[in-house]
Design an enzyme around this catalytic site. Structure first.
Site, short mmCIF file in Angstrom:
data_model
loop_
_atom_site.label_atom_id
_atom_site.label_comp_id
_atom_site.label_asym_id
_atom_site.label_seq_id
_atom_site.Cartn_x
_atom_site.Cartn_y
_atom_site.Cartn_z
N SER A 74 7.06 -2.82 1.82
CA SER A 74 6.18 -3.26 0.74
C SER A 74 6.08 -4.78 0.79
O SER A 74 6.26 -5.45 -0.22
CB SER A 74 6.73 -2.80 -0.61
N VAL A 75 5.80 -5.29 1.99
CA VAL A 75 5.69 -6.73 2.16
C VAL A 75 4.58 -7.29 1.28
O VAL A 75 4.73 -8.33 0.63
CB VAL A 75 5.44 -7.09 3.64
N LEU A 77 1.40 -8.28 2.18
CA LEU A 77 0.50 -9.31 2.73
C LEU A 77 0.94 -10.74 2.47
O LEU A 77 0.12 -11.60 2.17
CB LEU A 77 -0.92 -9.11 2.18
N CYS A 133 -4.39 -1.23 3.48
CA CYS A 133 -3.05 -1.63 3.09
C CYS A 133 -2.72 -1.03 1.73
O CYS A 133 -3.41 -1.29 0.76
CB CYS A 133 -2.93 -3.15 3.03
N LYS A 169 -9.46 -0.78 10.26
CA LYS A 169 -8.18 -0.08 10.28
C LYS A 169 -8.11 0.94 9.15
O LYS A 169 -8.23 0.59 7.97
CB LYS A 169 -7.04 -1.09 10.13
N ASN A 196 -2.69 3.30 9.55
CA ASN A 196 -1.88 2.43 8.75
C ASN A 196 -0.75 3.29 8.15
O ASN A 196 -0.58 4.44 8.55
CB ASN A 196 -2.72 1.78 7.64
N THR A 197 0.00 2.76 7.23
CA THR A 197 1.19 3.49 6.75
C THR A 197 0.84 4.56 5.72
O THR A 197 -0.13 4.45 4.97
CB THR A 197 2.18 2.50 6.13
N GLY A 248 4.19 5.13 14.88
CA GLY A 248 5.39 5.79 15.41
C GLY A 248 5.59 5.70 16.90
O GLY A 248 6.46 6.37 17.44
N GLY A 269 4.64 -0.94 16.51
CA GLY A 269 5.05 -1.73 15.36
C GLY A 269 6.54 -1.60 15.07
O GLY A 269 7.37 -2.29 15.65
#
Ligand SMILES: Cc1cc2nc3c(=O)[nH]c(=O)nc-3n(C[C@H](O)[C@H](O)[C@H](O)COP(=O)(O)OP(=O)(O)OC[C@H]3O[C@@H](n4cnc5c(N)ncnc54)[C@H](O)[C@@H]3O)c2cc1C
Ligand SMILES: Cc1cc2nc3c(=O)[nH]c(=O)nc-3n(C[C@H](O)[C@H](O)[C@H](O)COP(=O)(O)OP(=O)(O)OC[C@H]3O[C@@H](n4cnc5c(N)ncnc54)[C@H](O)[C@@H]3O)c2cc1C
Ligand SMILES: Cc1cc2nc3c(=O)[nH]c(=O)nc-3n(C[C@H](O)[C@H](O)[C@H](O)COP(=O)(O)O)c2cc1C
Ligand SMILES: Cc1cc2nc3c(=O)[nH]c(=O)nc-3n(C[C@H](O)[C@H](O)[C@H](O)COP(=O)(O)O)c2cc1C
Ligand code: FES
Ligand code: FES
Lengths: 308, 258, 308, 258
Positions: A74-75, A77, A133, A169, A196-197, A248, A269
């Site tokens: 949970s950076v 950005l 994101c 993305k 993305n996640t 992954g 990643g």
């Protein structure tokens, strides 16, 4: 260098890379740190840390949690802003023989436009438009989950990016990813990147607190590989634009799966955190797989899965 | 070029609840030592994706292999795996990482270690060559590890335990206050331990107008400054990163209310 | 038996179970096989293999693939049909002191209705309405991804289930799971269970074939735990009806996470394949966690996460 | 009650590309033996969720521990892990699972094993106490393992290799045909090996009107019949399950076109 005769080069929306292995945005900063481990010119490309128009400090810590064969982040950005990137980071990256892909997130379509103009002017090789994101409440999630919004952002990016190819993305947190992929293709995207996640959560059962200060975060790492392969395969059937596959990948076999499913190149990643050399190993193993299969070029893998 | 190395465990000792390991680390110390307080990032088996950060307790250049010592307590899956390693096993280690304590030549420091924050202070004791004072604290006397090393390597050693089973009955910050009252000639306070302890120690140092450096903890990903997960809130509202900007920070930089 | 004094019993939509550990539908057959390993009365409940109105042979093999800390399956609802279940399997299950939850999938709302009537008449303890199985093209996916269809099926089930509580099983392959949860709550569901499997794919890079004969399948196992915790937490905030949480549980801590996130009980599925005793261990470890935390009853965990 | 057991490896041998292990299996044979052709379901380390099915090569009741032998080739992550185990290591094993070959008392069978399908036929050789004929096939002579055991435990042993490096140059079904032409007194054909081989053998047996049983492979989950993933298509359109209904099936039951 890989010990095979296989041609590793690939082309993604007109951008030719010496090999198909890119590092995923947000996991490699602006290259300085892992650049202390190896020559960045060994990579096909670098997706730089996600940029916003203005500098951001991101979310409070803890920003990472470990899950079975995955991590949550949970950076949010954290970044120095697009101008600082252009002034301080892009010149550094230009020292290396590697394609530079800027990754951008905006709060409004206009912000995407402004950033594209600046980055195109500064001469990045490609712009990756992050509409997915899941960490930023303002806009981030919504663009990636609604076809019409995704299209709007894509159009705005395209109309400000000049000749620089725009790659959108995609978020995996959707019912039907092909709807979004088609929408951005129609809106002019030159490529799509995915996944993305996935949104996830982990709770410390003793403190009864979520481990992440933001409560939830984005899941990445080997755990998500089968979801990534499925989505790349679905998107490859739905659109004609090329795909940068990710999610992954930690070994050549994983990368080969994504390429067979339809990806023209792959990003690595989370695997970096366990092994800083992961992208190099993925590149070499991919070459070996191609050679074992008697291919002359790795790009022959793309889209060659034979569904039953 | 930085590297990740396979390091062989050459010694292993259990100290109360802590495990102490000595590793053969190639030229790791020669090529990346930057003062006491750095850490190594250790892969804990194939099943866990993330490496675990562990502070260097002490290290030395040596031939053919530099040596580094670490000490840790079992807290979860990773440290449990690590605790099961035996002499002769190899560990996959990235290091030395981060910035350590900055120490003036001939400086004399008050070294404060709490619990599993004690071992990293040993490097400070060695770097200040017998001139420093160590204040070691823990819940009870079995948490006060490496005491004899500090006795050898410091001018003075004070102990505090929460339960009074050894030394002062109470927290280390009381001893820090006592020591700073008695002796105005320290160049600074260097501290490692749980955050509440660090905050209290930082407050005392500030009262006495003496510089204080603290070693901060945060959950990590890459360990090298690339992923930005290990954010530490700064007093000025910015966020720095424990792995690259730290783990040691000037206590005045840190936002203690975060 | 667990060596704690903690009260393990929980109540799910009026159905009281001696402990919160259920086995997940499709992973435990009708109990006969694992019943050779231990007394089925040790479990809180058994979600039986998914039933359809008529017998089905399911999908062709291979039906399983391994992924990092997960598996993909494409069984496709092989089952002897609801009548055979009532005639041959239910009487067997009734030999044990365990709650029996029938799991049903229909091609039409009417089929759900007919099955509910039969099962309610036969006296199952609860009916789990699977609107989320991603393997069957006819209907399966659609019901679980559209609120209005999910509601229609729920209403039909409720109106034919008499006094037997109806629990609707939600798919994680959606943009917003709370929309579906709210729709089925409003339509009268007594409980929801989640998550069913995430859709994924694995490709054999040598043969270039998907490993599953159906190409894609449902991802389950530890890999999906963080997604399950997040979705249970979201649904718990969105609805008032109780939740049976599942997805990746293989130890007590995992179960505790789901309960803290909002689940009243948990199901164990894929973990059985590595360890037939997994549900018993999860039960015992859950009791130990509750005891360590000084609780008198495991049910005190439910919903007690403290978000930041 | 069925159980899963920790079994100690008491012998390990490499036979060409195959690894042969003997395990101490508690009372596993005493309590669950049901004829040759059953399998064990083996956990291959913590990192892999699914167990791997491996046929029993031979087994015997013994005191204090029954013994079972298995043989396997490295095909992927699981068998690679298994191949690295040493004598003294323990394996987590479920078994004996499934239905083996049905053998008439005093029966005399033609045993056909191809490649890594050879070892399971050894149990059939032992169960028929020297009355049977073995036909062993493989790509080349190093794939023909356990030959001396079959020599001891069978009335006759015939070999076929794809490359002609040992015995008949060609496939086993040619030898099956030859043997059935010469000798009409077999009670049946029992076969284990790759599916194309099984199909060819089944066809030959059918031509001669002699019963044939085959050991089928399919990817497995639970291994006990609960999860229904290991489906095997039957000639009548139904689906049976390799782990519970098989792995041994009457060749006429099987849909060979699936
Ligand atoms: C710079 C630094 C130096 C450290 N030095 C030492 C030391 O010398 N001795 C020692 O015993 N411990 C030290 N720690 C704490 C140590 O890293 C954790 O105890 C360890 O990571 C726990 O891992 P686990 O798998 O046992 O626990 P789990 O709770 O299972 O770990 C899950 C995840 O959370 C992370 N995590 C959990 N607790 C912490 C923590 N306190 N700090 C950072 N990450 C954490 C883990 O790294 C892992 O990614 C240090 C931490 C940092 C940041
Ligand atoms: C009843 C039965 C008996 C068997 N007996 C033997 C034996 O005696 N000796 C031997 O060497 N092999 C035997 N096999 C095959 C053996 O199970 C596989 O080679 C093994 O599972 C491969 O695992 P892996 O991790 O090395 O390969 P991977 O390809 O990494 O395995 C991935 C997944 O696919 C499954 N899988 C891959 N190949 C097969 C296969 N052929 N059959 C079933 N599952 C497969 C694995 O079990 C695992 O779940 C038998 C299979 C069955 C069904
Ligand atoms: C710590 C971290 C930070 C990330 N930051 C960004 C980002 O800034 N922009 C973006 O588009 N994706 C970001 N991602 C997502 C990755 O680029 C990638 O899509 C995802 O992690 C899946 O790939 P992986 O499993 O190889 O990590 C981030 C991922 C991680 C783990
Ligand atoms: C082999 C297999 C078969 C399944 N069959 C069904 C089914 O028939 N009906 C259903 O609702 N869910 C079915 N599921 C989903 C599980 O009940 C459960 O929701 C999912 O596996 C997540 O839990 P787990 O990670 O503990 O396995 C099946 C899962 C597996 C692995
Ligand atoms: S751990 Fe990646 S920046 Fe600190
Ligand atoms: S493997 Fe589960 S039924 Fe055969």
């Amino acid at each position: 260098m890989p010990d095979t005769n296989v041609d590793l080069s690939v082309t993604l929306a007109g951008m030719t890379m010496k090999n198909p292995v890119v590092v995923a945005s947000g996991t490699f900063g602006f290259g300085r740190e892992y650049g202390q481990f190896y020559d960045l010119g060994q990579l096909g490309g670098i997706c730089a840390k996600g940029l916003t128009l203005n500098p951001r400090e991101g979310n409070p810590a803890p920003r990472i949690a470990e899950t079975p064969m995955g991590i949550l982040n949970s950076v949010g950005l954290q970044n120095p802003g697009v101008d600082a990137f252009i002034a301080h980071e892009l010149p550094f990256l230009r020292n290396f023989d590697v394609k530079v892909i800027a990754n951008i997130s905006g709060n409004t379509p206009e912000e995407y436009g402004i950033m594209c103009e600046k980055l195109a002017g500064a001469g990045v090789d490609m712009i990756e438009v992050n509409i997915s994101c899941p960490n930023v409440k303002a806009g981030g999630l919504a663009y990636g989950t609604r076809p019409e919004l995704a299209a709007e952002v894509t159009q705005m990016a395209k109309s400000h990016a000049g000749k620089v190819p725009v790659m959108v993305k995609l978020s995996p947190n959707v019912t039907d990813i092909t709807l979004i992929a088609r929408a951005v293709e129609e809106a002019g995207a030159d490529a799509v990147s995915l996944i993305n996640t996935l949104r996830g959560m982990r709770i410390d059962v003793n403190t009864r607190r979520p481990i992440l200060k933001m409560n939830t975060g984005g899941l990445s790492g080997p755990a998500v590989l089968p979801v990534a392969v499925r989505m790349v395969w679905e998107v490859a059937q739905a659109v004609k634009i090329p795909i940068l596959g990710m999610g992954g990948v930690s070994r050549g076999e994983d990368a080969a799966q994504l390429m067979l499913a339809g990806a023209s190149a792959v990003a690595v990643g989370t695997a970096l955190f366990a092994d800083p050399y992961a992208p190099i190993k993925v590149r070499d193993e991919l070459g070996q797989i191609a050679q074992r299969q008697g291919l002359t070029a790795v790009k022959e893998l793309t889209g060659q899965v034979k569904p039953w | 070029m930085k590297v990740e190395r396979k390091c062989t465990i050459v010694a292993r000792e259990e100290m109360g609840d802590a495990i102490y390991l000595v590793l053969e680390a190639g030229d790791m110390v020669r090529t990346s030592y930057a003062g006491p307080g750095q850490f190594v990032h250790v892969k804990c088996g194939e099943g866990l994706l993330l490496r675990r950060p562990i502070s260097v307790c002490s290290c030395q250049e040596d031939v053919p292999n530099d040596l580094i010592a670490i000490a840790f307590e079992v807290r979860g899956d990773g440290t449990r795996w690590l605790a099961q390693r035996k002499v002769g096993d190899t560990l996959d280690v990235m290091g030395l990482l981060g910035n350590g304590f900055s120490i003036k030549p001939k400086g004399r420091y008050l070294l404060v270690g709490g619990g599993i924050g004690i071992p990293p202070m040993r490097g400070c004791a060695q770097a200040t060559e017998g001139r420093s004072t160590a204040i070691l604290g823990g819940r009870s006397k079995d948490k006060i590890i490496l005491q004899s090393c500090f006795n050898d390597e410091c001018a003075k050693v004070l102990i505090a335990t929460d339960d009074g089973s050894l030394g002062h009955h109470g927290f280390v910050d009381a001893l820090v206050r006592q020591e700073l009252e008695q002796d105005k000639n320290y160049d600074g306070v260097l501290a490692c331990g749980p955050k509440p302890m660090l905050r209290n120690v930082a407050n005392v140092a500030q009262e006495f107008g003496i510089p204080c450096q603290v070693s901060m903890e945060e959950r990590m990903g890459c360990g090298v400054g690339a992923c930005l997960v290990c954010a530490c809130d700064m007093a000025d509202g910015s966020r720095k990163h424990v792995c690259k900007d730290g783990p040691v920070f000037d206590s005045k930089e840190v936002d203690w209310n975060a």
